[in-house]
Write an enzyme that holds these catalytic residues in place. Structure first.
Site, short mmCIF file in Angstrom:
data_model
loop_
_atom_site.label_atom_id
_atom_site.label_comp_id
_atom_site.label_asym_id
_atom_site.label_seq_id
_atom_site.Cartn_x
_atom_site.Cartn_y
_atom_site.Cartn_z
NE ARG A 350 -2.48 1.48 3.52
CZ ARG A 350 -3.12 1.71 4.80
NH1 ARG A 350 -4.25 0.98 4.74
NH2 ARG A 350 -2.70 2.19 5.94
CG ASP A 357 -5.91 2.94 8.93
OD1 ASP A 357 -7.04 2.98 9.46
OD2 ASP A 357 -5.23 2.11 8.37
CD1 TRP A 487 -12.41 2.29 12.74
CD2 TRP A 487 -13.72 0.69 12.92
NE1 TRP A 487 -11.55 1.34 13.37
CE2 TRP A 487 -12.42 0.30 13.53
CE3 TRP A 487 -14.72 -0.26 13.26
CZ2 TRP A 487 -12.13 -0.94 14.17
CZ3 TRP A 487 -14.53 -1.40 13.77
CH2 TRP A 487 -13.39 -1.70 14.08
CG ASP A 489 -11.42 -0.96 6.06
OD1 ASP A 489 -11.96 0.17 5.65
OD2 ASP A 489 -10.27 -1.19 6.28
CE LYS A 630 -8.68 -8.99 9.16
NZ LYS A 630 -7.29 -8.51 8.77
CD GLU A 631 -12.42 -5.70 9.94
OE1 GLU A 631 -11.91 -7.33 9.88
OE2 GLU A 631 -11.91 -4.90 9.51
N GLY A 704 -4.11 0.45 14.47
CA GLY A 704 -4.66 1.55 14.98
C GLY A 704 -5.11 1.19 16.67
C1 GLC Z 1 -7.89 -2.34 9.93
C2 GLC Z 1 -7.79 -1.02 9.01
C3 GLC Z 1 -8.53 0.18 9.62
C4 GLC Z 1 -10.21 -0.28 9.80
C5 GLC Z 1 -10.38 -1.62 10.59
C6 GLC Z 1 -11.47 -2.20 10.88
O1 GLC Z 1 -7.48 -2.24 11.19
O2 GLC Z 1 -6.47 -0.47 8.98
O3 GLC Z 1 -8.60 1.26 8.54
O4 GLC Z 1 -10.84 0.85 10.50
O5 GLC Z 1 -9.61 -2.66 10.19
O6 GLC Z 1 -12.19 -2.56 9.74
#
Ligand code: GLC
Length: 795
Positions: A350, A357, A487, A489, A630-631, A704
């Protein structure tokens, strides 16, 4: 199991057992010349880009090899070992070792068979080369002859992928040559050389302080048919003085020391991307090896420890102290400087700064070096498009006023980013606020800064346009549209879906702007009305009594309703309802309670629950990840910082500290095999309860998390809350603490703060005594502060 400890005096993490569950790393230098080094001297170096400027080879996700290896050989017996435990890996009963990861340097101190070695690695301040200083000490009572072999595996060319996969080309563009005390690697040597015959693509690997006994520039010669644990040249006791031509380049240099009983010897290996003339100059600077290295190291430590001086805390919890005083702070500087450039997980494909970020990263160093923070903040403001949105990717070569934007094909082609994110520019509000509050420099709001593509405006104007961008991108309910992402992604809501998280961010932005635009009553009225209206929508459409929903899909369906089978409860809308001050005290109590009940685990709060498996929608990209990851229901670590802050703002010290402790790297020091990555740096996420490896953490260093947890600790738990007019000190701490002390430099004034908690409360202090004068808790105006201040906060 425990592998090391925090040495807070030296500001080091000391690894006493090098057999760590992952390569525990440290960062040296800066992206101008960056070096990552692990507990076993593995890692790589690069110039400007880890992907496109790679100097040292390193294989990801393998055996933490190759590395900056220093082999030691007893010339009498032929026995050999390494200055770091690996690559030779002598039995740990005979080989005692410590790896000291410090602030921008790493030192290995090892003892084997009567020889103590110290291998120190660093990049000098502002320099673009690296130093490996090796010192030997003979601890026995008879003379010893020890050879030292330094080994650096050079890439064949700067693009690391080319180096690894396009060998039909890359092997044949490079050769090495020997110059008295260094090896020089040539790459595409005859392709447009400069007038002096150099190309600027050369790399050198040299040794100062002792004459070269033998050398090779060929990996095939150094290793023979062996691996790094027993290179043929070390077995043989010498290299064959050969160079590379159409093979694998390396730098391998042998020096030798005759050590009297108790005697010492020193040499320094030097590495960089330098032509023959520059290499010569650098080599000459290290003729006085000890002297040069010692003064460079002292300068490095002075700089970094100086950066950490502005806040020093001493609480009853040593792990908390170590994180706030040193490691979380150092990680914040690392993310601030390195952004997401390079780690052992990714390496810089990148080619720029992510907007959110970077604006978030700036917050992490605000309390330590606000002027450094301001420089980057100004840069990020100059990457705002004239209509107020942030450029999704800000190129390293960013040229304010002249940039293309996602509206243009050229930008999309170059960066791969076709559209805007809903949240990017909204991060500017808390970051600008924190800068103005930390420094009192309200004049910053009137500073003129160009926009990315066209126009120039004051900081205040930039912020107004950010609000305008949100207000012109509203969805059907009148809340901010989620666009390409908020926020998160993995949440793509488009221009019809809406995000409560961004709505809270916008609400917060509107409130901050009221304070920033005091002299513009009409605009303040607009802000006020807009905020009230937004709050009404949030309360009427998004509040379910025990939670705020996450938003709306583009179909109008709710995301994150308690009625949902999956993804029914989300963390960020709850923490941000509190941080933005949008939630009433009653709402705050209710939603934080639900978050605790439904999301908390022994290792932190999950981002949402239950994870998506079957009930997802098109824009819910997190479904790609395994549940609990993760998310998708993982313990995303950045939001832990917001949860800490939200609880602390409500005066819930016990819970704020619990959240800190659960996910803090240092908490895993005795259970390091569970966490796997370093117990001194935050990762991006921790696996949640749906994973068979709950508690394991991933994506170390450049995340972050560093800044949000820092803010959660400093503004939240410690309660240091600057405002433009002064500073409020309102700790939210575990009730069993008797108290603690802090030394804080605020606008050049020293604050010696003692928090007295003999009442054993968890938040909301009773009174504050400033230089002997009692006052009700609240903002201490700057005008009441002297150069030195004694402040007591009574809980
Ligand atoms: C990663 C990305 C950040 C995003 C986070 C949640 O840490 O770098 O920009 O907010 O994922 O998806």
């Amino acid at each position: 199991m425990q592998y090391g400890y925090f040495d807070e005096k030296a500001r080091e993490y000391v690894i006493t057992n090098p057999d760590t569950p992952a390569p525990w790393a440290n960062y040296l230098g800066s992206p101008d010349y960056g070096a990552i080094i692990t507990v076993n001297a593995g890692g790589y170096s690069f110039v400007k880009s880890g992907a496109a400027g790679r100097i040292l080879r390193y294989t990801f996700n393998q055996f933490d090899e190759p590395g900056r290896y220093i082999y030691l050989r007893d010339e009498e017996t032929g026995d050999f070992w390494s200055a770091s435990w690996k690559p030779v890996k002598k039995p740990l009963e005979q080989y005692r070792t410590e790896c000291h990861h410090g602030t921008s340097y790493t030192e290995f101190v090892s003892e084997y068979n009567g020889i103590r070695s110290k291998a120190l690695y660093y990049v000098p301040m502002g320099a673009t080369h690296e130093v490996w200083r090796i010192t030997l000490e003979n601890l026995t009572d008879k003379p010893r002859k020890i050879s030292v072999f330094g080994y650096a595996e050079l890439t064949t060319e700067s693009f690391y992928t080319q180096d690894l996969v396009n060998m039909q080309y890359t092997q044949f563009i490079t050769r090495t040559e020997f110059h008295d005390d260094f090896i020089l690697e040539q790459i595409n040597e005859f392709n447009y050389p400069r007038p002096d015959g150099t190309t600027g693509r050369e790399r050198f690997f040299g040794v100062a302080g002792a004459p070269v006994v033998s050398y090779t520039g060929r990996r095939e010669q150094f290793l023979g048919r062996n691996r790094f644990d027993a290179p043929q040249a070390v077995l043989d006791g010498k290299c064959d003085n050969s160079v590379n031509y159409n093979g694998n380049p390396c730098g391998a240099l042998q020096v030798s020391f005759e050590l009297k009983a108790g005697g010492k010897g020193t040499a320094a290996f030097l590495l960089g991307q330098k032509d023959v003339f520059e290499a010569r100059k650098i080599m000459d600077r290290y003729v006085k090896t000890e002297e040069t290295v010692n003064s460079e190291l002292a300068e490095l430590i002075r700089y970094w420890h100086g950066e950490l001086e502005n806040l020093k805390i001493s609480t009853p919890d040593p792990a908390f102290n170590a994180m706030v005083n040193t490691w979380n702070a150092f990680q914040c500087f690392t993310t601030f400087v390195w952004s997401r450039a390079a780690s052992l997980i990714y390496c810089g494909e990148r080619n720029g700064y992510g907007y959110r970020d970077t604006v978030q990263d700036i917050q992490g160093i605000m309390h330590l070096d606000p002027e450094l923070a301001r420089k980057q903040l100004t840069f990020m403001l100059s990457a705002q498009v004239h209509h107020g949105a942030g450029l999704p990717l800000v190129k390293y070569s960013h040229n304010a006023g002249h940039e293309d934007t996602p509206e243009q094909e050229s930008y999309v082609k170059e960066t791969g980013h076709p559209s805007y994110r809903a949240d990017d520019a909204l991060w500017l509000f808390p970051t600008v606020y924190k800068y103005v509050a930390e420094t009192g420099n309200t004049a910053y709001l009137d500073e003129e800064i160009p926009f990315a593509d066209k126009d120039v405006g004051t900081v205040r104007e930039h912020l107004k346009r950010a609000i305008n961008f949100s207000m012109t991108h509203l969805g059907p309910h009148g809340m901010p549209a989620g666009l390409h992402a908020d926020w998160n992604d993995c949440l793509v809501l488009g221009d019809q879906g809406e995000s409560t998280f961004v709505a809270f961010q916008l609400y917060y932005a509107l409130e901050i702007m009221k304070e920033f635009c005091e002299n513009e009553p009409e605009y303040v009225r607009y802000l006020d009305e807009t905020a009230k209206n937004l709050l009404k929508i949030l309360n009427e459409k998004c509040f379910e009594g025990d939670r705020f929903i996450r938003g709306f899909r583009d179909t109008g369906d709710i995301i994150g309703s308690k009625k949902d089978k999956e993804a029914a409860m989300w963390l960020n809308p709850q923490s941000w309802a509190v941080i933005s001050r949008a939630a009433t005290p009653e709402q705050a109590e209710a939603i934080l309670e639900t978050a605790n009940a439904q999301l908390n685990t022994p290792y932190g709060l999950e981002l949402m629950q239950p994870s998506y498996r079957y009930e997802y929608f098109e824009g819910a990209r997190m479904r790609l990840f395994n549940p609990g990851t993760k998310e998708n229901g993982g313990i995303f670590c950045q939001p832990q910082g917001w949860a800490i802050l939200a609880e602390a703002l409500c005066g819930h010290g016990n819970r704020a500290f619990d959240y800190f402790r659960e996910s803090s790297p240092a908490s895993f020091n005795d259970d390091a095999d569970r966490r796997v990555i370093e117990p001194y740096v935050h990762g991006q996420f921790i696996e949640g309860h749906e994973s068979p490896f709950a508690g394991r953490s991933h994506v170390h260093w450049l995340t972050g998390t560093a800044s949000t947890v820092m803010v959660g600790c400093v503004e939240g738990i410690l309660g240091l809350r600057p405002t433009p007019k002064g500073i409020e000190i309102s700790p939210a701490i575990p009730e069993d603490w008797d108290g603690f002390t802090m030394e804080k430099v605020f606008r050049g004034k020293k604050l010696h703060i003692t928090v007295d908690n003999l009442a054993h409360k968890e938040g909301k202090p009773e009174k504050v005594i400033v230089n002997g004068r009692e006052r009700v808790p609240g903002v201490i105006p700057e005008s009441e502060l002297k150069d030195d201040n004694v402040i007591t906060v009574v809980m």
